[in-house]
Write a protein that holds these residues in place. Structure first.
Motif, PDB file in Angstrom:
ATOM      1  N   ILE A 116       0.881  -1.165   0.000  1.00 43.01           N
ATOM      2  CA  ILE A 116       0.000   0.000   0.000  1.00 43.01           C
ATOM      3  C   ILE A 116       0.916   1.210   0.000  1.00 43.01           C
ATOM      4  O   ILE A 116       1.626   1.471   0.972  1.00 43.01           O
ATOM      5  N   THR A 117       0.921   1.932  -1.100  1.00 38.98           N
ATOM      6  CA  THR A 117       1.929   2.963  -1.315  1.00 38.98           C
ATOM      7  C   THR A 117       1.312   4.321  -1.622  1.00 38.98           C
ATOM      8  O   THR A 117       0.142   4.440  -1.982  1.00 38.98           O
ATOM      9  N   ASP A 118       2.161   5.319  -1.495  1.00 39.71           N
ATOM     10  CA  ASP A 118       1.826   6.685  -1.883  1.00 39.71           C
ATOM     11  C   ASP A 118       1.924   6.766  -3.410  1.00 39.71           C
ATOM     12  O   ASP A 118       2.985   6.486  -3.974  1.00 39.71           O
ATOM     13  N   PRO A 119       0.870   7.137  -4.100  1.00 38.60           N
ATOM     14  CA  PRO A 119       0.923   7.196  -5.568  1.00 38.60           C
ATOM     15  C   PRO A 119       1.979   8.164  -6.087  1.00 38.60           C
ATOM     16  O   PRO A 119       2.461   8.001  -7.211  1.00 38.60           O
ATOM     17  N   HIS A 124       7.286   4.726  -0.976  1.00 33.47           N
ATOM     18  CA  HIS A 124       6.768   5.105   0.337  1.00 33.47           C
ATOM     19  C   HIS A 124       5.604   4.188   0.692  1.00 33.47           C
ATOM     20  O   HIS A 124       4.493   4.354   0.216  1.00 33.47           O
ATOM     21  N   GLU A 125       5.868   3.190   1.544  1.00 31.41           N
ATOM     22  CA  GLU A 125       4.836   2.244   1.956  1.00 31.41           C
ATOM     23  C   GLU A 125       4.117   2.767   3.202  1.00 31.41           C
ATOM     24  O   GLU A 125       4.741   3.289   4.122  1.00 31.41           O
ATOM     25  N   PHE A 126       2.806   2.596   3.228  1.00 30.23           N
ATOM     26  CA  PHE A 126       2.020   2.964   4.391  1.00 30.23           C
ATOM     27  C   PHE A 126       1.936   1.791   5.367  1.00 30.23           C
ATOM     28  O   PHE A 126       1.841   0.633   4.953  1.00 30.23           O
ATOM     29  N   GLN A 127       1.929   2.100   6.647  1.00 29.12           N
ATOM     30  CA  GLN A 127       1.680   1.076   7.659  1.00 29.12           C
ATOM     31  C   GLN A 127       0.237   0.602   7.526  1.00 29.12           C
ATOM     32  O   GLN A 127      -0.681   1.402   7.344  1.00 29.12           O
ATOM     33  N   ARG A 128       0.026  -0.703   7.621  1.00 26.74           N
ATOM     34  CA  ARG A 128      -1.324  -1.257   7.522  1.00 26.74           C
ATOM     35  C   ARG A 128      -1.461  -2.435   8.492  1.00 26.74           C
ATOM     36  O   ARG A 128      -0.482  -2.917   9.047  1.00 26.74           O
ATOM     37  N   TYR A 129      -2.694  -2.905   8.640  1.00 26.33           N
ATOM     38  CA  TYR A 129      -2.987  -3.960   9.587  1.00 26.33           C
ATOM     39  C   TYR A 129      -3.692  -5.097   8.868  1.00 26.33           C
ATOM     40  O   TYR A 129      -4.569  -4.854   8.028  1.00 26.33           O
ATOM     41  N   LEU A 130      -3.330  -6.314   9.209  1.00 26.83           N
ATOM     42  CA  LEU A 130      -3.902  -7.490   8.565  1.00 26.83           C
ATOM     43  C   LEU A 130      -4.390  -8.433   9.652  1.00 26.83           C
ATOM     44  O   LEU A 130      -3.607  -8.908  10.472  1.00 26.83           O
ATOM     45  N   LEU A 131      -5.704  -8.689   9.678  1.00 24.33           N
ATOM     46  CA  LEU A 131      -6.290  -9.560  10.683  1.00 24.33           C
ATOM     47  C   LEU A 131      -7.029 -10.704  10.004  1.00 24.33           C
ATOM     48  O   LEU A 131      -7.580 -10.545   8.912  1.00 24.33           O
ATOM     49  N   TYR A 142      -6.637  -3.498   6.875  1.00 22.59           N
ATOM     50  CA  TYR A 142      -7.130  -2.220   7.401  1.00 22.59           C
ATOM     51  C   TYR A 142      -6.077  -1.142   7.163  1.00 22.59           C
ATOM     52  O   TYR A 142      -4.876  -1.388   7.349  1.00 22.59           O
ATOM     53  N   LEU A 143      -6.540   0.039   6.796  1.00 18.12           N
ATOM     54  CA  LEU A 143      -5.636   1.168   6.590  1.00 18.12           C
ATOM     55  C   LEU A 143      -6.199   2.396   7.296  1.00 18.12           C
ATOM     56  O   LEU A 143      -7.302   2.840   6.997  1.00 18.12           O
ATOM     57  N   ASN A 223       9.315  10.998   8.902  1.00 17.52           N
ATOM     58  CA  ASN A 223       8.332  11.371   7.884  1.00 17.52           C
ATOM     59  C   ASN A 223       6.989  11.625   8.532  1.00 17.52           C
ATOM     60  O   ASN A 223       6.528  10.849   9.349  1.00 17.52           O
ATOM     61  N   SER A 224       6.350  12.701   8.136  1.00 13.49           N
ATOM     62  CA  SER A 224       5.102  13.090   8.783  1.00 13.49           C
ATOM     63  C   SER A 224       3.910  12.290   8.298  1.00 13.49           C
ATOM     64  O   SER A 224       2.850  12.353   8.886  1.00 13.49           O
ATOM     65  N   GLN A 225       4.082  11.526   7.229  1.00 10.92           N
ATOM     66  CA  GLN A 225       2.965  10.738   6.723  1.00 10.92           C
ATOM     67  C   GLN A 225       3.366   9.287   6.656  1.00 10.92           C
ATOM     68  O   GLN A 225       4.341   8.912   6.041  1.00 10.92           O
ATOM     69  N   ILE A 226       2.612   8.428   7.339  1.00 10.97           N
ATOM     70  CA  ILE A 226       2.907   7.013   7.325  1.00 10.97           C
ATOM     71  C   ILE A 226       1.620   6.268   7.576  1.00 10.97           C
ATOM     72  O   ILE A 226       0.713   6.776   8.227  1.00 10.97           O
TER      73      ILE A 226
END
Length: 250
Positions: A116-119, A124-131, A142-143, A223-226
């Motif tokens: 899951i990345t910044d276009p 730049h990968e975003f932190q995400r959750y997998l359940l 989940y994002l 980085n301010s966005q994650i």
């Protein structure tokens, strides 16, 4: 967890996708949700709702959603697996309000690769959750997202295979994926403040260290966005398209 809005998507193995957008109501207030591993009660979808009014709204709203077949560019059947690509952009955000995106994979689907990345910056990968949803035998992504510029965008790509025999023991891990949606709540400071504000606050809070009678403060600016940060949506009138998009919070 208090939530202002939800974007819920469910992928079927035939390549169809259902999308449901839900916002808090002035009548009932913010939506209170729990994740699939927090209770063992009967549940509809990827969340438990504390308020029965929102539970009913979700059940009725999702049932009315049309399943749309994805194009071959966005859902592919590979030699021994499947791959989905989804892009969301122009999700309106507002401070002090949390929104969550979720994607339920098909039944018995086991992720092999997830990005899951910044276009605007594919590195730049975003932190995400997998359940793992034990009731419905599927994994859920989940994002939680944040953009101080008022809009959030992301590209999602996931490769998975179907394995009914090994699903119960299946797991997936990478450097950006965790199974604890609350793990990064302590990082709220860096998600909600600008870089300049972070410096000021951290300078104030950082205990000084003394070297040869000179005091120094250590500041670590990240980085301010994650991913895993808080997305606050005033509305969820977002567009979903494939292709290149640009993240204003890059």
């Amino acid at each position: 967890m208090l939530v202002h809005s939800l974007i819920v998507e469910q992928l079927n193995l035939d390549g169809t996708l259902k999308t449901f957008r839900m916002r808090s109501s002035p009548k009932y207030g913010e939506i209170t949700v729990a994740f699939v591993d927090e209770y063992e009660e009967p549940r509809e979808g990827p969340f438990y709702f504390l308020d029965k009014n929102y539970t009913q709204s979700y059940i009725e709203g999702f049932a009315e959603c049309e399943a749309r077949r994805l194009g071959k560019k966005y859902f592919r059947c590979l030699e021994a697996s499947y791959e989905i690509s989804i892009s969301w952009y122009n999700i309106s955000t507002k401070s002090n309000e949390l929104s969550i995106y979720s994607l339920s994979l098909p039944k018995y689907a086991i992720p092999k690769r997830l990005h899951i990345t910044d276009p605007h910056n594919c590195f730049h990968e975003f932190q995400r959750y997998l359940l793992k949803d034990e009731q419905n035998n599927c994994f859920i992504v989940y994002l939680l997202c944040k953009s101080r510029y008022g809009q959030f965008h992301f590209d999602l790509s996931c490769e998975f295979n179907i394995d009914t025999s090994n699903f119960d023991l299946a797991d997936y891990k990478d450097d950006f994926t965790t199974d604890n949606p609350y793990k990064h709540r302590q990082d709220l400071l860096k998600y909600t403040l600008s870089a300049e504000e972070q410096v000021k606050v951290k300078d104030f809070l950082q205990p000084p260290t003394s070297v040869n009678c000179i005091n120094y403060s250590t500041v670590n600016i990240q980085n301010s966005q994650i991913g895993g940060s808080l997305i606050n949506a005033e509305r969820v009138d977002a567009e979903q398209l494939g292709g290149n998009i640009y993240n204003n919070d890059a």
